[in-house]
Write a protein that holds these residues in place. Structure first.
Motif, PDB file in Angstrom:
ATOM      1  N   ALA B  10       0.841  -1.197   0.000  1.00 39.79           N
ATOM      2  CA  ALA B  10       0.000   0.000   0.000  1.00 39.79           C
ATOM      3  C   ALA B  10       0.876   1.247   0.000  1.00 39.79           C
ATOM      4  CB  ALA B  10      -0.917  -0.008   1.208  1.00 39.79           C
ATOM      5  N   VAL B  11       1.984   1.180   0.693  1.00 36.00           N
ATOM      6  CA  VAL B  11       2.912   2.315   0.761  1.00 36.00           C
ATOM      7  C   VAL B  11       4.338   1.790   0.618  1.00 36.00           C
ATOM      8  CG1 VAL B  11       3.758   4.266   2.134  1.00 36.00           C
ATOM      9  CG2 VAL B  11       1.383   3.515   2.386  1.00 36.00           C
ATOM     10  N   GLU B  12       5.110   2.476  -0.184  1.00 35.25           N
ATOM     11  CA  GLU B  12       6.529   2.147  -0.291  1.00 35.25           C
ATOM     12  C   GLU B  12       7.324   3.439  -0.199  1.00 35.25           C
ATOM     13  OE1 GLU B  12       7.793  -0.730  -3.606  1.00 35.25           O
ATOM     14  OE2 GLU B  12       5.731  -0.141  -4.061  1.00 35.25           O
ATOM     15  N   ALA B  13       8.335   3.433   0.631  1.00 27.25           N
ATOM     16  CA  ALA B  13       9.294   4.538   0.633  1.00 27.25           C
ATOM     17  C   ALA B  13      10.571   3.972   0.018  1.00 27.25           C
ATOM     18  CB  ALA B  13       9.566   5.007   2.051  1.00 27.25           C
ATOM     19  N   ILE B  14      11.082   4.695  -0.976  1.00 35.03           N
ATOM     20  CA  ILE B  14      12.238   4.172  -1.695  1.00 35.03           C
ATOM     21  C   ILE B  14      13.381   5.169  -1.592  1.00 35.03           C
ATOM     22  CG2 ILE B  14      13.068   3.297  -3.916  1.00 35.03           C
ATOM     23  CD1 ILE B  14       9.933   2.985  -4.563  1.00 35.03           C
ATOM     24  N   ASP B  15      14.250   4.929  -0.652  1.00 31.16           N
ATOM     25  CA  ASP B  15      15.453   5.734  -0.475  1.00 31.16           C
ATOM     26  C   ASP B  15      15.156   7.235  -0.411  1.00 31.16           C
ATOM     27  OD1 ASP B  15      18.132   5.809   0.003  1.00 31.16           O
ATOM     28  OD2 ASP B  15      18.698   5.958  -2.107  1.00 31.16           O
ATOM     29  N   LEU B  16      14.170   7.595   0.384  1.00 30.28           N
ATOM     30  CA  LEU B  16      13.756   8.998   0.486  1.00 30.28           C
ATOM     31  C   LEU B  16      14.812   9.847   1.194  1.00 30.28           C
ATOM     32  CD1 LEU B  16       9.983   8.763   1.483  1.00 30.28           C
ATOM     33  CD2 LEU B  16      10.922   9.758  -0.616  1.00 30.28           C
ATOM     34  N   VAL B  17      15.115  10.988   0.586  1.00 28.00           N
ATOM     35  CA  VAL B  17      16.056  11.931   1.190  1.00 28.00           C
ATOM     36  C   VAL B  17      15.409  13.308   1.152  1.00 28.00           C
ATOM     37  CG1 VAL B  17      18.305  13.060   0.949  1.00 28.00           C
ATOM     38  CG2 VAL B  17      18.084  10.617   0.457  1.00 28.00           C
ATOM     39  N   LYS B  18      15.531  14.043   2.257  1.00 26.26           N
ATOM     40  CA  LYS B  18      15.085  15.432   2.244  1.00 26.26           C
ATOM     41  C   LYS B  18      16.099  16.292   2.971  1.00 26.26           C
ATOM     42  CE  LYS B  18      12.239  18.858   1.503  1.00 26.26           C
ATOM     43  NZ  LYS B  18      11.649  19.211   0.203  1.00 26.26           N
ATOM     44  N   ARG B  19      16.581  17.295   2.254  1.00 25.43           N
ATOM     45  CA  ARG B  19      17.503  18.251   2.881  1.00 25.43           C
ATOM     46  C   ARG B  19      16.846  19.620   2.945  1.00 25.43           C
ATOM     47  NH1 ARG B  19      21.101  15.942  -0.792  1.00 25.43           N
ATOM     48  NH2 ARG B  19      22.133  14.165   0.177  1.00 25.43           N
ATOM     49  N   PHE B  20      17.031  20.290   4.077  1.00 21.52           N
ATOM     50  CA  PHE B  20      16.655  21.702   4.200  1.00 21.52           C
ATOM     51  C   PHE B  20      17.956  22.454   4.369  1.00 21.52           C
ATOM     52  CE2 PHE B  20      13.047  19.384   6.099  1.00 21.52           C
ATOM     53  CZ  PHE B  20      12.017  19.838   5.285  1.00 21.52           C
ATOM     54  N   GLY B  21      18.455  23.045   3.289  1.00 22.55           N
ATOM     55  CA  GLY B  21      19.756  23.694   3.377  1.00 22.55           C
ATOM     56  C   GLY B  21      20.822  22.664   3.725  1.00 22.55           C
ATOM     57  N   ASP B  22      21.550  22.915   4.811  1.00 30.96           N
ATOM     58  CA  ASP B  22      22.620  22.001   5.216  1.00 30.96           C
ATOM     59  C   ASP B  22      22.096  20.845   6.056  1.00 30.96           C
ATOM     60  OD1 ASP B  22      24.466  23.529   3.997  1.00 30.96           O
ATOM     61  OD2 ASP B  22      25.010  24.682   5.801  1.00 30.96           O
ATOM     62  N   ASN B  23      20.852  20.999   6.497  1.00 30.02           N
ATOM     63  CA  ASN B  23      20.306  20.021   7.421  1.00 30.02           C
ATOM     64  C   ASN B  23      19.630  18.882   6.653  1.00 30.02           C
ATOM     65  OD1 ASN B  23      18.957  18.711   9.515  1.00 30.02           O
ATOM     66  ND2 ASN B  23      17.249  20.164   9.413  1.00 30.02           N
ATOM     67  N   THR B  24      20.113  17.660   6.859  1.00 28.28           N
ATOM     68  CA  THR B  24      19.482  16.506   6.228  1.00 28.28           C
ATOM     69  C   THR B  24      18.470  15.921   7.203  1.00 28.28           C
ATOM     70  OG1 THR B  24      21.502  16.088   5.025  1.00 28.28           O
ATOM     71  CG2 THR B  24      19.902  14.304   5.081  1.00 28.28           C
ATOM     72  N   ALA B  25      17.197  16.148   6.901  1.00 28.90           N
ATOM     73  CA  ALA B  25      16.144  15.715   7.821  1.00 28.90           C
ATOM     74  C   ALA B  25      15.843  14.231   7.643  1.00 28.90           C
ATOM     75  CB  ALA B  25      14.877  16.540   7.600  1.00 28.90           C
ATOM     76  N   VAL B  26      15.871  13.789   6.395  1.00 30.56           N
ATOM     77  CA  VAL B  26      15.619  12.382   6.092  1.00 30.56           C
ATOM     78  C   VAL B  26      16.743  11.921   5.185  1.00 30.56           C
ATOM     79  CG1 VAL B  26      14.050  10.752   4.982  1.00 30.56           C
ATOM     80  CG2 VAL B  26      13.125  12.629   6.346  1.00 30.56           C
ATOM     81  N   ASP B  27      17.373  10.816   5.573  1.00 24.32           N
ATOM     82  CA  ASP B  27      18.639  10.456   4.927  1.00 24.32           C
ATOM     83  C   ASP B  27      18.595   9.024   4.388  1.00 24.32           C
ATOM     84  OD1 ASP B  27      21.217  10.604   4.100  1.00 24.32           O
ATOM     85  OD2 ASP B  27      22.123  10.608   6.106  1.00 24.32           O
ATOM     86  N   GLY B  67       8.568   7.377  -3.733  1.00 30.36           N
ATOM     87  CA  GLY B  67       7.710   6.511  -2.943  1.00 30.36           C
ATOM     88  C   GLY B  67       6.473   6.194  -3.744  1.00 30.36           C
ATOM     89  N   ARG B  68       5.718   5.216  -3.285  1.00 27.93           N
ATOM     90  CA  ARG B  68       4.464   4.878  -3.945  1.00 27.93           C
ATOM     91  C   ARG B  68       3.386   4.729  -2.895  1.00 27.93           C
ATOM     92  NH1 ARG B  68       7.550   2.583  -8.158  1.00 27.93           N
ATOM     93  NH2 ARG B  68       8.194   0.764  -6.934  1.00 27.93           N
ATOM     94  N   VAL B  69       2.219   5.255  -3.236  1.00 28.34           N
ATOM     95  CA  VAL B  69       1.069   5.095  -2.360  1.00 28.34           C
ATOM     96  C   VAL B  69      -0.034   4.491  -3.208  1.00 28.34           C
ATOM     97  CG1 VAL B  69      -0.666   6.269  -0.967  1.00 28.34           C
ATOM     98  CG2 VAL B  69       1.713   7.034  -0.889  1.00 28.34           C
ATOM     99  N   ALA B  70      -0.563   3.351  -2.786  1.00 25.04           N
ATOM    100  CA  ALA B  70      -1.569   2.608  -3.544  1.00 25.04           C
ATOM    101  C   ALA B  70      -1.107   2.403  -4.994  1.00 25.04           C
ATOM    102  CB  ALA B  70      -2.921   3.326  -3.496  1.00 25.04           C
ATOM    103  N   GLY B  71       0.176   2.181  -5.163  1.00 27.26           N
ATOM    104  CA  GLY B  71       0.710   1.896  -6.486  1.00 27.26           C
ATOM    105  C   GLY B  71       1.062   3.120  -7.318  1.00 27.26           C
ATOM    106  N   HIS B  72       0.788   4.325  -6.791  1.00 28.33           N
ATOM    107  CA  HIS B  72       1.061   5.538  -7.566  1.00 28.33           C
ATOM    108  C   HIS B  72       2.326   6.213  -7.071  1.00 28.33           C
ATOM    109  CE1 HIS B  72      -2.901   5.068  -9.274  1.00 28.33           C
ATOM    110  NE2 HIS B  72      -3.423   5.057  -8.053  1.00 28.33           N
ATOM    111  N   ASP B  73       3.140   6.634  -8.025  1.00 25.95           N
ATOM    112  CA  ASP B  73       4.394   7.290  -7.673  1.00 25.95           C
ATOM    113  C   ASP B  73       4.119   8.690  -7.119  1.00 25.95           C
ATOM    114  OD1 ASP B  73       7.570   6.985  -8.506  1.00 25.95           O
ATOM    115  OD2 ASP B  73       6.867   9.065  -8.360  1.00 25.95           O
ATOM    116  N   ILE B  74       4.752   9.019  -5.998  1.00 26.03           N
ATOM    117  CA  ILE B  74       4.450  10.302  -5.347  1.00 26.03           C
ATOM    118  C   ILE B  74       4.963  11.500  -6.145  1.00 26.03           C
ATOM    119  CG2 ILE B  74       4.299   9.415  -2.989  1.00 26.03           C
ATOM    120  CD1 ILE B  74       7.182  10.370  -2.546  1.00 26.03           C
ATOM    121  N   ILE B  75       5.954  11.266  -7.007  1.00 24.67           N
ATOM    122  CA  ILE B  75       6.474  12.389  -7.793  1.00 24.67           C
ATOM    123  C   ILE B  75       5.806  12.467  -9.162  1.00 24.67           C
ATOM    124  CG2 ILE B  75       8.559  13.345  -8.868  1.00 24.67           C
ATOM    125  CD1 ILE B  75      10.100  11.992  -6.497  1.00 24.67           C
TER     126      ILE B  75
END
Lengths: 275, 335
Positions: B10-27, B67-75
């Motif tokens: 139902a949900v897949e997270a695939i190597d999610l990364v999020k940076r805010f400036g220098d701060n890497t919130a999700v790595d 990532g995918r939610v219910a089979g749909h790509d989030i991007i």
């Protein structure tokens, strides 16, 4: 306990206009539930009209009419310009409260959050103009050039107000707190509405100031309303070019400013939406 | 309700990364939530839970990964994702100036539902969440628990197959929390997939089929609650004697079957490593047959808190609930 339906309902994601109407509906409920939100355009407007008319009115000479007639168009223009501050604060407030997040998680165009707000703000400001018009009528202001020109001036006010609202949406999308928005907008709005022909004729200003005032879009709009409502004389021959063609200039400014601020607002909102 | 469980994610997270400036919130966070199950995303404040949820719910664009939610790509297909999921944010994002019913109508209309459907579903949701009596009152008059329930009801108006809940019980009193858990269990019974973030180890333990532990933007452990507890070490038998004077004798006895033990004189307590019930029974019998009076005997399995301590070297939460309501996060810039 009722069970949830496991079959999903039919979902027809709303078009931009339909989503906009829903957002307007929501914003208008806000106005109804918090009538103090209208204080800025009602009580304050009446207060401004009365203060200016009676405190300054006696000592400011205006060509071809009395000060009350001169004042009303100016003060209505000021209200329309200040609508940008109101919309900016409302939007920032929504962003802070997280309700915009909720809206963004829905299958709607994100622009509808902004288009909806622009329209409800316009309604908000129109209420202010109506209240001021009524106050004006009570103290002796009149529309003297007939119905068509009279309506035209009101439309012009709304058109310019729309441009100012998009300026407000842009600022609201950029700033983080309501206090910051308030501080910034009032710092900009006061000179913008006072360095103009709104409350006093420009002829007696120092020449550099008069130049700025006469090229200020706010002056063109004010002059346009005065001429359309028959509140005073056309601009003197030595006035700057915009005041010689106020209606044309006011329409042009409104369109140009909307064309500049609306895309800026949308892109600032989208950019903010990325995080 | 009998529903065929499809084996899909139902949900897949695939190597999610999020940076805010220098701060890497999700790595580089990856995980899978099978359909019809509950995933608990567990971690302390600032671990990256909220940011992960914001990316999966299309509120925030990942720096990299997808990532995918219910089979749909989030991007690629954010609109399809938005049609398939509901979101209950960290701060209850109901509109305070709207009534409960109006909140449902607002989100129902913007979700693209018909008026008739919204009207019927609103009634049943209000009833289900015990809000019928308050339905025509402004949400700002609601208590914290009512707001959360309304928030959840609003998230369910379009019957989404996947529901994201970001710290659904933060700031709730224990009773409201238990009530909300019951509601969430009901949703799962009806086939909804849940992804919930929490700082409460207890909550993840109660609700989740699988737990992903994240700290400093990275997944540091994943598995079932039992699996994670096993990782933190064996269970232990805790024996409380009636008289401190018997401690010495009891230790001698227990040492014969469980050499690793720990004695707390003041509380007259002996903690001995044990494999499970069999060990506990053996120790119990041993002590009883020797005639030493015993106040209490129990098997203690490591809690998720122990797991967290074991994995990160620091505790996940203060045991004092009051500190959990102090959420420094603001909308936009998140944990």
């Amino acid at each position: 306990m009722t069970t949830l339906q496991t079959t999903r309902p039919v979902i027809a994601p709303p078009s931009l206009p339909r989503a906009t109407v829903t957002v307007v509906w929501r914003n208008l409920i806000h106005i109804r539930r918090m009538p103090e939100m209208l204080l800025d355009v009602t009580v304050q407007s009446v207060m401004f009209v009365l203060l200016f008319a009676y405190v300054f009115g006696g000592s400011i000479e205006v060509p071809g009419t009395n000060y009350k007639e001169f004042l009303l168009p100016g003060i209505m223009v000021q209200t329309m310009v200040f609508s940008s501050a109101i919309v900016a604060m409302g939007l920032t407030n929504d962003l802070q409260k997280g309700i915009v997040d909720r809206l963004k998680s829905l299958p709607i165009s994100r622009a509808s959050v902004l288009t909806g707000r622009s329209i409800s703000s316009l309604i908000h400001s129109s209420i202010g103009v109506a209240v001021m018009g009524a106050t004006g009528l009570l103290i002796g202001w009149r529309i003297r050039n007939g119905f068509v020109d009279g309506v035209l001036a009101f439309l012009l006010l709304l058109l310019f107000g729309f441009a100012m609202i998009w300026l407000g949406i842009w600022v609201g999308s950029l700033m983080r707190t309501v206090e910051a928005v308030q501080g910034f907008m009032f710092t900009v709005m006061f000179p913008l509405t006072f360095v103009a022909n709104t409350f006093a004729p420009t002829e007696k200003m120092p020449s550099w100031l008069r130049f700025i005032a006469e090229w200020n879009p706010v002056s063109a709009l004010t002059q346009a309303c005065r001429e359309l409502w028959g509140n005073g004389l056309p601009a003197p021959a030595d006035a700057a070019w915009p005041l010689q063609h106020p209606v044309l200039v006011a329409v042009t400014w409104s369109i140009v400013l909307t064309a500049v601020f609306a895309p800026l607002a949308l892109s600032a909102f989208r950019r903010r939406s990325r995080d | 309700m009998n529903q065929v469980r499809m084996s899909g994610a139902a949900v897949e997270a695939i190597d999610l990364v999020k940076r805010f400036g220098d701060n890497t919130a999700v790595d580089g966070v990856s995980f899978v939530v099978p359909e019809g199950t509950v995933l608990g995303l567990l971690g302390p404040n600032g671990a990256g839970k909220t940011t992960t949820v914001r990316m999966l719910t299309t509120l925030s664009v990942p720096t990299s990964g997808t990532g995918r939610v219910a089979g749909h790509d989030i991007i690629q297909e954010p609109d399809a994702v938005r049609r398939s999921m509901g979101l209950t944010g960290q701060a209850a994002t109901v509109d305070e100036l709207l009534t409960g019913r109006e909140n449902l109508r607002l989100i129902g209309r913007l979700s693209g539902l018909s008026r008739g459907y919204i009207r019927e579903t609103s009634e049943s949701l209000l009833e289900r969440f015990d809000l019928t009596a308050a339905a025509d009152r402004m949400a700002k008059t609601y208590s914290g628990g009512m707001r959360r329930r309304l928030d959840l009801a609003v998230s369910l108006i379009a019957a989404p197959p996947v529901l994201f809940l970001d710290e659904p019980t933060t700031g709730l009193d224990p009773r409201s929390r238990t009530e909300l858990w019951e509601v969430l269990r009901g949703l799962v019974r009806d086939g909804t997939t849940l992804l919930l973030t929490t700082q409460y180890l207890e909550e993840a333990d109660h609700l989740a089929d699988d737990i992903v532990v994240i700290d400093k933007g990275r997944v540091i452990a994943a598995g079932t609650p039992t699996h994670l507890k096993d990782q933190a070490g064996a269970a232990s038998v805790v024996l409380t004697l009636t008289h401190a004077a018997d401690l010495g004798r009891a230790v001698e006895l227990i040492r014969s079957c469980s050499p690793e033990l720990h004695v707390e004189e003041a509380s007259r307590r002996i903690t001995a490593q044990a494999d499970g019930l069999a060990d506990m029974t053996r120790i119990g019998n041993l002590v009883e047959s020797s005639g030493i009076p015993v106040d209490d005997l129990g098997l203690k399995r490591p809690s998720l808190d122990d797991v967290f301590l074991h994995l990160t070297g620091h505790r996940a939460e203060s045991t004092d609930d009051a500190t959990d309501t102090a959420e420094p996060e603001t909308a936009g810039v998140s944990a």
